[in-house]
Design an enzyme around this catalytic site. Sequence first.
Site: not given
Length: 491
Positions: A173, A295
């Site tokens: 991220e 994820e």
Amino acid sequence: MNRITLDVNRSKGTINKNIYGHFSEHLGRCIYQGLYVGEESNIPNVKGMRTDVVEALKKIKAPLLRWPGGCFADEYHWQDGIGPKESRKRMVNTNWGGVVEDNSFGTHEFMELCQQIGCEPYINANVGSGTVREMAEWVEYLNSEGDSSVVQQRWKNGRKEPFNVKYWGVGNESWGCGGNMRPEYYADEFRRYQTYCRNYGKNKLYRIACGPTDRDYNWMEVLMQRAAPYMDAITLHYYTLCGDWQKKGSATEFDTADYYKVLSRAADMDTFVTNHDKIMDKYDPDKRIGLIVDEWGTWYDVEPGTNPGFLYQQNTMRDAMVAAITLNIFNRHCDRVVMANLAQTVNVLQAVILTEGDQMVLTPTYYVFDLYKAHQDAKEVDCFVICNETGDETHKMGQLTASASEKEGKVTLTVANLSADEKAETAVAIRDKEIAGVSARILNGEMHQYNDFGKTPVEVQPFTDYEVLANGEIKLNLPPCSVAEVTVCLK
Ligand code: AHR
């Protein structure tokens, strides 16, 4: 009646077993207490790894584990987690609950855990607060045989042979907790970092670039445009919430509208994967580069009274339906989606396993992974669904979600009836094939049902409410809120 038509002569390719992968972060009670209790614990363990949890993960054939994060990955310095435990560095886990991380679970422990489960390690390394040298030396420590100081450290720590880690994530991220970077900047950083992550011996690193969150198509476009030749795969993250990031909704207390809202949001995964795939096609029409959804899963408000930074939530039949929808989507996109990692394995978010002291509970989501395990490395089979609509005024969707595969003369169909209260009569036909035998298993229950310590009403059962018709079709009577695995032996 609903109809599902399978055509074994039409396939998008092999369903990579890594689609059934998991994610374990230094977050709450996922690693500590969930997977690792330490050798001194009274809880049965082998070299500190919980035996019950390891055995449960083996049963669903967990193929791959991602570690150490998540947001934690970009604050993790691998050198802190090697060597004698008593001298390992302590840090505060600023991302997750501000608790002390004593680094007693580090590189060697993670490799031991993967070995016990029989799964591949996927290491997500630090770009946000790390250095190129730090990352390069972690790869060297893990994979090199050369007589360097870094490798000598590994020998000193008890491991002569290289670990040969293949899956290598470069930042997590990076648009958010991994450094708040712009895609243009990260694309350059990715190119630089991956340059120094060397292949050692016969081990070829599979270089994974940090991709976008759900609908950030610009991030995907920029990364593909600027860095495609340097990557083997790029990631996508998407979480299913019932509310918004401020108020995500309860895991267990919800009404029918919330049920359908969550299911329809889970189904949005198909839109995201389809759209990202289209962008990737522009730069990589041969689909060399994999899309890795490392994820995914539901994210609710934490259970009342638990640490807000630990992300502990219960797991109901609604979550099982989310898993069924999502895994069917991945199977159907197996020409691009090569890996996925449910967040997170134990005690965090949509966990497959919950623990409390020495007790362990398998969640409804766990059983979906059990029902789907035959798809691992099987040939995807075209699965055409015509079905009724279900949902409410605001969230309409097909009543069924399904995918299918073939391996060694057996066709596996996984199908879920998403309706909260209506059964689904469904005719299944396999084009141009004759059926030699059928068997089936099912997970079903009322949408709020969940397994708790000492009370486990939701488990996989044999399913017999079907008949093979004279025309060779199979008629299934699927109960509401159910996920079934139907195995068909072909003549
Ligand atoms: O899974 C929990 C967190 O969600 C991860 O640490 C992060 O990558 C994501 O935002």
